[in-house]
Scaffold this motif. Structure first.
Motif, PDB file in Angstrom:
ATOM      1  N   PRO A   1      52.927 -78.045 -62.605  1.00  0.00           N
ATOM      2  CA  PRO A   1      53.593 -78.776 -61.514  1.00  0.00           C
ATOM      3  C   PRO A   1      52.739 -79.901 -60.944  1.00  0.00           C
ATOM      4  CG  PRO A   1      53.865 -76.428 -61.198  1.00  0.00           C
ATOM      5  CD  PRO A   1      52.886 -76.612 -62.322  1.00  0.00           C
ATOM      6  N   GLY A   2      51.441 -79.685 -60.831  1.00  0.00           N
ATOM      7  CA  GLY A   2      50.562 -80.749 -60.342  1.00  0.00           C
ATOM      8  C   GLY A   2      50.519 -81.934 -61.286  1.00  0.00           C
TER       9      GLY A   2
ATOM     10  N   PHE B   1      52.933 -82.798 -63.304  1.00  0.00           N
ATOM     11  CA  PHE B   1      54.237 -83.456 -63.185  1.00  0.00           C
ATOM     12  C   PHE B   1      54.284 -84.349 -61.950  1.00  0.00           C
ATOM     13  CE2 PHE B   1      58.601 -83.479 -61.564  1.00  0.00           C
ATOM     14  CZ  PHE B   1      59.221 -84.123 -62.621  1.00  0.00           C
ATOM     15  N   VAL B   2      53.799 -83.855 -60.812  1.00  0.00           N
ATOM     16  CA  VAL B   2      53.795 -84.652 -59.586  1.00  0.00           C
ATOM     17  C   VAL B   2      52.898 -85.879 -59.748  1.00  0.00           C
ATOM     18  CG1 VAL B   2      53.084 -84.636 -57.155  1.00  0.00           C
ATOM     19  CG2 VAL B   2      54.416 -82.749 -58.076  1.00  0.00           C
ATOM     20  N   ALA B   3      51.737 -85.704 -60.397  1.00  0.00           N
ATOM     21  CA  ALA B   3      50.833 -86.837 -60.616  1.00  0.00           C
ATOM     22  C   ALA B   3      51.479 -87.886 -61.518  1.00  0.00           C
ATOM     23  CB  ALA B   3      49.519 -86.349 -61.211  1.00  0.00           C
ATOM     24  N   ALA B   4      52.214 -87.435 -62.550  1.00  0.00           N
ATOM     25  CA  ALA B   4      52.881 -88.384 -63.442  1.00  0.00           C
ATOM     26  C   ALA B   4      53.999 -89.132 -62.709  1.00  0.00           C
ATOM     27  CB  ALA B   4      53.440 -87.648 -64.653  1.00  0.00           C
ATOM     28  N   ALA B   5      54.782 -88.421 -61.904  1.00  0.00           N
ATOM     29  CA  ALA B   5      55.855 -89.074 -61.154  1.00  0.00           C
ATOM     30  C   ALA B   5      55.277 -90.057 -60.132  1.00  0.00           C
ATOM     31  CB  ALA B   5      56.721 -88.025 -60.455  1.00  0.00           C
ATOM     32  N   TYR B   6      54.181 -89.672 -59.468  1.00  0.00           N
ATOM     33  CA  TYR B   6      53.561 -90.554 -58.481  1.00  0.00           C
ATOM     34  C   TYR B   6      52.995 -91.810 -59.149  1.00  0.00           C
ATOM     35  CZ  TYR B   6      50.550 -92.116 -54.710  1.00  0.00           C
ATOM     36  OH  TYR B   6      49.940 -92.862 -53.753  1.00  0.00           O
ATOM     37  N   SER B   7      52.345 -91.638 -60.290  1.00  0.00           N
ATOM     38  CA  SER B   7      51.767 -92.816 -60.952  1.00  0.00           C
ATOM     39  C   SER B   7      52.858 -93.736 -61.495  1.00  0.00           C
ATOM     40  CB  SER B   7      50.826 -92.381 -62.071  1.00  0.00           C
ATOM     41  OG  SER B   7      51.553 -91.761 -63.116  1.00  0.00           O
ATOM     42  N   GLY B   8      53.964 -93.165 -61.965  1.00  0.00           N
ATOM     43  CA  GLY B   8      55.073 -94.008 -62.416  1.00  0.00           C
ATOM     44  C   GLY B   8      55.694 -94.785 -61.269  1.00  0.00           C
ATOM     45  N   THR B   9      55.857 -94.137 -60.137  1.00  0.00           N
ATOM     46  CA  THR B   9      56.403 -94.815 -58.965  1.00  0.00           C
ATOM     47  C   THR B   9      55.455 -95.895 -58.460  1.00  0.00           C
ATOM     48  OG1 THR B   9      57.524 -92.771 -58.356  1.00  0.00           O
ATOM     49  CG2 THR B   9      57.306 -94.431 -56.644  1.00  0.00           C
ATOM     50  N   LEU B  10      54.173 -95.573 -58.422  1.00  0.00           N
ATOM     51  CA  LEU B  10      53.185 -96.540 -57.939  1.00  0.00           C
ATOM     52  C   LEU B  10      53.107 -97.758 -58.847  1.00  0.00           C
ATOM     53  CD1 LEU B  10      51.095 -96.974 -55.725  1.00  0.00           C
ATOM     54  CD2 LEU B  10      49.425 -95.862 -57.185  1.00  0.00           C
ATOM     55  N   SER B  11      53.186 -97.544 -60.162  1.00  0.00           N
ATOM     56  CA  SER B  11      53.121 -98.693 -61.072  1.00  0.00           C
ATOM     57  C   SER B  11      54.370 -99.555 -60.944  1.00  0.00           C
ATOM     58  CB  SER B  11      52.939 -98.218 -62.510  1.00  0.00           C
ATOM     59  OG  SER B  11      54.132 -97.624 -62.999  1.00  0.00           O
ATOM     60  N   THR B  12      55.524 -98.943 -60.714  1.00  0.00           N
ATOM     61  CA  THR B  12      56.750 -99.720 -60.535  1.00  0.00           C
ATOM     62  C   THR B  12      56.689-100.559 -59.268  1.00  0.00           C
ATOM     63  OG1 THR B  12      58.010 -98.007 -61.677  1.00  0.00           O
ATOM     64  CG2 THR B  12      59.249 -99.546 -60.326  1.00  0.00           C
ATOM     65  N   VAL B  13      56.234 -99.955 -58.180  1.00  0.00           N
ATOM     66  CA  VAL B  13      56.153-100.686 -56.914  1.00  0.00           C
ATOM     67  C   VAL B  13      55.115-101.803 -57.002  1.00  0.00           C
ATOM     68  CG1 VAL B  13      55.523-100.468 -54.479  1.00  0.00           C
ATOM     69  CG2 VAL B  13      57.011 -98.780 -55.531  1.00  0.00           C
TER      70      VAL B  13
END
Length: 193
Positions: free
Chosen positions: A20-21, A23-35
């Motif tokens: 789970p950690g 997964f959360v790190a991957a989702a956060y990094s994807g969101t951060l790179s998009t922004v």
């Protein structure tokens, strides 16, 4: 060494403790790179289309201007996220923001399509005045909601009416308890049954 008892057949207590950690790190990094790419794209478009054609700057000054615009757009995004958190649900915030911006933009596009004699100055003046008015109404509605007596919904009571339902024959009868008013009867056709 005799204290340690390892049973190979038993699973560990938490076999997926890190998943789970991860997964959360991957989702956060994807969101951060998009922004971050969106903010940098906004800064680059502003530099290339609005600043470079009109103001002649050195590459060093353009680089510093681009960094400053990236900071400005990032702060603007954070501020809009803060405002959206005060507006209630995310869907309501998105609909409100789209309504505030969409109306003046529709007016500008309609002006460009329907009025061939319109110029850029008039279109920009209409767009800005429309944005100011819709922002005034939208922000005012968020900070000063209408009083309850000004937004009274219709009553949902059935005072004075008696509803009965016969489930076997699908016979619905609605009649007032006071005589002399309306009587409604809905019956199912049972001839072919």
């Amino acid at each position: 060494m005799d204290d340690i008892d390892i049973d190979i057949g038993k699973p560990f207590s938490k076999p997926d403790a890190g998943l789970p950690g991860l997964f959360v790190a991957a989702a956060y990094s994807g969101t951060l790179s998009t922004v971050s790419s969106s903010v940098n794209a906004l800064a680059a478009v502003t530099i290339e289309d609005l600043i470079k054609p009109y103001i002649h700057m050195s590459e060093k000054h353009l680089s510093w201007t681009s960094k400053g615009l990236s900071f400005l757009y990032g702060a603007l995004c954070i501020g809009m996220a803060g405002i959206a958190s005060l507006m209630g649900s995310l869907l309501q915030a998105a609909i409100s923001i789209f309504g505030i911006i969409g109306g003046p933009l529709l007016g500008l596009f309609s002006l460009g399509i329907l009025c061939p004699y319109a110029n850029a100055t008039g279109g920009l003046a209409g767009l800005l005045s429309g944005l100011v008015m819709s922002l005034w109404v939208g922000v005012g509605a968020q900070f000063y909601p209408p009083l309850p007596e000004q937004s009274r919904p219709l009553g949902l009571t059935t005072h004075g009416w008696n509803f009965t339902t016969a489930a076997d024959a699908f016979n619905w009868t609605a009649s007032p308890t006071e005589p002399g008013l309306y009587t409604t009867v809905l019956q199912q056709n049972t001839e072919g049954v």
